[in-house]
Design a protein around this motif. Structure first.
Motif, PDB file in Angstrom:
ATOM      1  N   GLY A  22       0.827  -1.201   0.000  1.00 25.48           N
ATOM      2  CA  GLY A  22       0.000   0.000   0.000  1.00 25.48           C
ATOM      3  C   GLY A  22       0.861   1.249   0.000  1.00 25.48           C
ATOM      4  N   MET A  48      -6.590   7.734  -0.255  1.00 27.79           N
ATOM      5  CA  MET A  48      -6.876   6.302  -0.209  1.00 27.79           C
ATOM      6  C   MET A  48      -6.496   5.585  -1.499  1.00 27.79           C
ATOM      7  SD  MET A  48      -8.172   5.483   2.801  1.00 27.79           S
ATOM      8  CE  MET A  48      -6.749   6.442   3.363  1.00 27.79           C
ATOM      9  N   LEU A  49      -6.423   6.328  -2.607  1.00 27.51           N
ATOM     10  CA  LEU A  49      -6.097   5.725  -3.903  1.00 27.51           C
ATOM     11  C   LEU A  49      -5.073   6.594  -4.617  1.00 27.51           C
ATOM     12  CD1 LEU A  49      -9.715   4.853  -5.134  1.00 27.51           C
ATOM     13  CD2 LEU A  49      -8.101   3.285  -4.052  1.00 27.51           C
ATOM     14  N   LEU A  87      -3.737   1.039  -3.903  1.00 23.93           N
ATOM     15  CA  LEU A  87      -4.431   1.420  -2.670  1.00 23.93           C
ATOM     16  C   LEU A  87      -3.432   2.035  -1.696  1.00 23.93           C
ATOM     17  CD1 LEU A  87      -6.712  -1.685  -1.978  1.00 23.93           C
ATOM     18  CD2 LEU A  87      -7.112   0.259  -3.490  1.00 23.93           C
ATOM     19  N   SER A  88      -3.949   2.843  -0.812  1.00 21.12           N
ATOM     20  CA  SER A  88      -3.091   3.415   0.217  1.00 21.12           C
ATOM     21  C   SER A  88      -2.724   2.358   1.247  1.00 21.12           C
ATOM     22  CB  SER A  88      -3.790   4.584   0.902  1.00 21.12           C
ATOM     23  OG  SER A  88      -4.824   4.100   1.742  1.00 21.12           O
ATOM     24  N   LEU A 127      -5.496   1.861   3.856  1.00 20.31           N
ATOM     25  CA  LEU A 127      -6.648   1.152   3.307  1.00 20.31           C
ATOM     26  C   LEU A 127      -6.349  -0.343   3.149  1.00 20.31           C
ATOM     27  CD1 LEU A 127      -9.514   1.427   2.252  1.00 20.31           C
ATOM     28  CD2 LEU A 127      -8.583   1.947  -0.014  1.00 20.31           C
ATOM     29  N   ARG A 128      -5.131  -0.680   2.703  1.00 25.68           N
ATOM     30  CA  ARG A 128      -4.737  -2.081   2.611  1.00 25.68           C
ATOM     31  C   ARG A 128      -4.798  -2.754   3.991  1.00 25.68           C
ATOM     32  NH1 ARG A 128      -4.547  -4.607  -2.367  1.00 25.68           N
ATOM     33  NH2 ARG A 128      -3.201  -3.494  -3.832  1.00 25.68           N
ATOM     34  N   LEU A 163     -13.012  -4.546  -0.996  1.00 22.36           N
ATOM     35  CA  LEU A 163     -13.078  -3.096  -1.214  1.00 22.36           C
ATOM     36  C   LEU A 163     -13.845  -2.800  -2.493  1.00 22.36           C
ATOM     37  CD1 LEU A 163     -12.144  -0.160  -0.593  1.00 22.36           C
ATOM     38  CD2 LEU A 163     -10.138  -0.653  -2.021  1.00 22.36           C
ATOM     39  N   LEU A 172     -15.939   5.018  -0.553  1.00 22.91           N
ATOM     40  CA  LEU A 172     -15.447   3.657  -0.621  1.00 22.91           C
ATOM     41  C   LEU A 172     -16.348   2.750   0.192  1.00 22.91           C
ATOM     42  CD1 LEU A 172     -11.642   4.380  -0.054  1.00 22.91           C
ATOM     43  CD2 LEU A 172     -12.805   4.065  -2.255  1.00 22.91           C
TER      44      LEU A 172
END
Length: 629
Positions: free
Chosen positions: A169, A186-187, A196-197, A200-201, A211, A218
């Protein structure tokens, strides 16, 4: 009134256009100074909210100064990092997140050991996005919800030997103009790839949920994760460093790490070495380790306690930025007084209170944009109001000065309190004094008009001063004469006494004034005064230009007493009614002669008249009754 409404509509329209322009410009990435202001205001609101207890979900294993002193080097050798990871995995965490960039090769044995260790548990490794410049670019040909993502030039990914055993991430945070991370994207994307960040991962792995990317938010399984524009997660800090549970990696080397700090928890391994560079200023701490910033974002995602700043909040921001200045301008226009200012201040305080309340309860309403949209138009409108108020005050002061030349001060004050004073005629008692110059008409035929005007102005000034000093009201100058009324705006017990004093002072003052004139003029002039009291009818006459006057028998008698004075070689004739009402028994500096029973023109019946002169004046006999015409 119609002109004022048009001006208000124009002011409201310009205010709305200004506010909409400010909001649109900031929303499109301009007016970057507002970001710094918003960051400062956010810090204040965070401090006002105070330190919060975070959900106990994450443990930070910090590679801190103690670890570096033990090993003697930083970054930590891969073999030592492998030992840290291996110990943590043995305590069965939900997921191990390594917030360290493992992009360079190290000693072969150390890399191999770490790679083998990463394969023993659920792992997430950190990558970094490299942007071509400070200004992030967007792929213009893309479409869909990912079109607006910040486009990176490339990603710095972990070595393949590590990445093969873990998820990856991107660890970048958004610091903005202030240097304080207010959001975590986040992306991320390059031309051909979306990543993905890191938070978030980690959250997706910890929750074990798929996801889904929706147009403006999201989804982690069936749970919505609200995001700001560009899929950024706003973050708000729980407190200073170590507010989120933190243990030193040295406890692993010492064999003192507690199983309870690791088991069934999210474990984030990151650097907290002084001078390491991975520190950020936050509201509670000037040097917050980056690993705790990332852990804050992970906690928000897993616990769902992040601050809300999504499309709905931005719509509320737009309404506030446009409607608040319009409301304040409307309030200032509604009451051009302290009441309007107090109402506007109350609305502003209420907005600030609502904004702070929303922030402390998890909704981040923008403050800087609303202030920028509100303060300039309100300040300009208030200044214009003050300027117009000053002009109006000057106008009213000029009107007041003009009114002062026509009405007594007491009547001015009364009219200010009661604008309808004497709008209907009133019958009441009053005292009336008339004065008139003798010989003025003949004199006006022989002297220059300018000189004649100066004489008349001096005569009027003498009357005005005496009337005001005695509390009388000049109802009008009648060319070379005047009528003075005592009893308005309301009757007083001493009306007759003040009228008598006024008549005597007029006698003395005008006599001295005439004596001061050149003989060629003064010898041609004389004067006569009549004073009486009784019932009058007071009213306001006229339509667009009104004046206060009095009518009735009392006024008629007072006026005709001047004729009686002239026929009897006197200057001041007083009715017996006035003397009785004034309770006058003579004065040491004057002589009262009479009584004279006479009839006045236009009235049936006989009036008892007395004549007054200064003690040093010529002696006259007025004790006989005058023949009735």
């Amino acid at each position: 009134m119609r002109s004022r409404r048009v001006q208000l509509l124009v002011a409201l329209l310009l205010t709305a256009l200004w506010a909409a322009g400010i909001y649109a410009a900031h929303a499109n990435g301009h007016l970057r100074f507002l970001d710094r202001l918003e960051a400062t205001l956010t810090d204040w609101r965070t401090q006002i909210r105070g330190v919060q207890h975070p959900p106990d979900l994450v443990t930070i294993v910090a590679i801190d100064d103690t670890v570096v002193k033990r090993g003697g080097s930083y970054p930590l050798p891969r073999a030592d990092l492998a030992r840290v990871v291996d110990t943590i995995v043995q305590f069965k965490p939900k997921v191990v997140a390594i917030d360290l960039l493992l992009v360079d090769r190290s000693a072969a044995i150390g890399d191999a050991t770490l790679a083998n260790t990463l394969a023993t548990g659920p792992m997430v490794l950190a990558a970094a996005a490299i942007f071509p410049s400070a200004s992030e670019t967007v792929e213009p040909s893309s479409d869909g919800p990912l079109a607006a993502l910040p486009q990176a030039e490339r990603f710095l990914l972990p070595l393949p030997s590590f990445a093969d055993h873990a998820e990856v991430g991107v660890v970048n945070v958004a610091t903005g103009q202030s240097g304080s991370p207010l959001a975590v994207p986040m992306l991320f994307r390059t031309r051909d790839k979306v990543e993905l960040s890191f938070p978030l991962r980690v959250a997706a792995r910890a929750l074990d949920q798929p996801l889904t990317v929706a147009p403006d938010h999201l989804m982690l399984g069936d749970r919505t994760v609200p995001t700001d524009r560009d899929f950024a997660l706003p973050i708000t800090y729980y407190g200073p460093r170590r507010t989120i549970r933190t243990v030193s990696a040295q406890s692993i080397f010492d064999g003192t790490l507690s199983r309870a700090a690791i088991e069934d928890r999210i474990v984030v391994i990151g650097a907290a070495v002084a001078g390491g560079g991975d520190f950020y200023p936050t509201p509670f701490d000037s040097l917050m380790p980056g690993v705790e910033v990332i852990s804050t974002a992970i906690t928000h995602l897993v616990a769902g306690d992040g601050i809300l700043r999504d499309r709905r909040v931005r719509i509320a921001d737009a309404f506030a930025a446009i409607l608040l200045p319009m409301l304040l301008v409307g309030l200032l226009a509604w009451r051009r007084s302290a009441l309007g200012i107090m109402a506007a201040a109350a609305v502003m305080i209420a907005w600030a209170g609502l904004n702070g309340f929303a922030f402390t309860h998890g909704v981040w309403l923008n403050a800087a944009t609303t202030l920028a949209a509100t303060v300039p138009p309100v300040a300009i409108f208030a200044s214009a109001q003050l300027w117009a108020g000053g002009r109006r005050a000057q106008y009213l002061a000029a009107k007041s000065r003009s009114l002062a030349r026509l009405q007594a001060p007491a009547v001015q004050e009364w009219l200010a309190r009661d604008p309808h004073f004497l709008s209907k005629p009133v019958r009441q008692n009053a005292a009336v004094v008339f004065i008139d110059l003798s010989g003025f008409t003949a004199l006006s035929e022989r002297i220059d008009p300018d000189a004649l005007q100066e004489i008349l102005k001096a005569f009027h000034a003498q009357i005005d001063k005496t009337a005001v000093d005695c509390g009388g009201m000049i109802t009008g100058f009648l060319g070379d004469g005047a009528m003075i009324l005592f009893g308005l705006p309301r009757t007083m017990p001493d009306d007759a006494a003040r009228a008598l004093t006024c008549a005597i002072e007029l006698h003395r003052g005008v006599e001295r004034w005439i004596a001061s004139l050149p003989p060629a003029i003064g010898d041609q002039l004389g004067f006569k005064i009549g004073a009486h009291c009784g019932e009058i009818v007071a009213s306001r006459l006229g339509e667009s230009h009104q004046h206060i006057t009095a009518t009735g028998d009392t006024v008629n008698v007072a006026s005709r007493l001047m004729e009686v004075a002239a026929r009897n070689d006197a200057r001041l004739a007083l009715s017996n009614t006035l003397l009785d009402a004034a309770d006058f028994h003579g004065a040491p500096d004057g002589v009262l002669t009479g009584p004279l029973l006479t009839q006045v023109r236009g009235r049936s019946g006989v009036v008892t008249v007395w004549f007054w002169r200064d003690r040093d004046g010529p002696v006259q006999d007025h004790t006989k009754a005058e023949a009735v015409d």
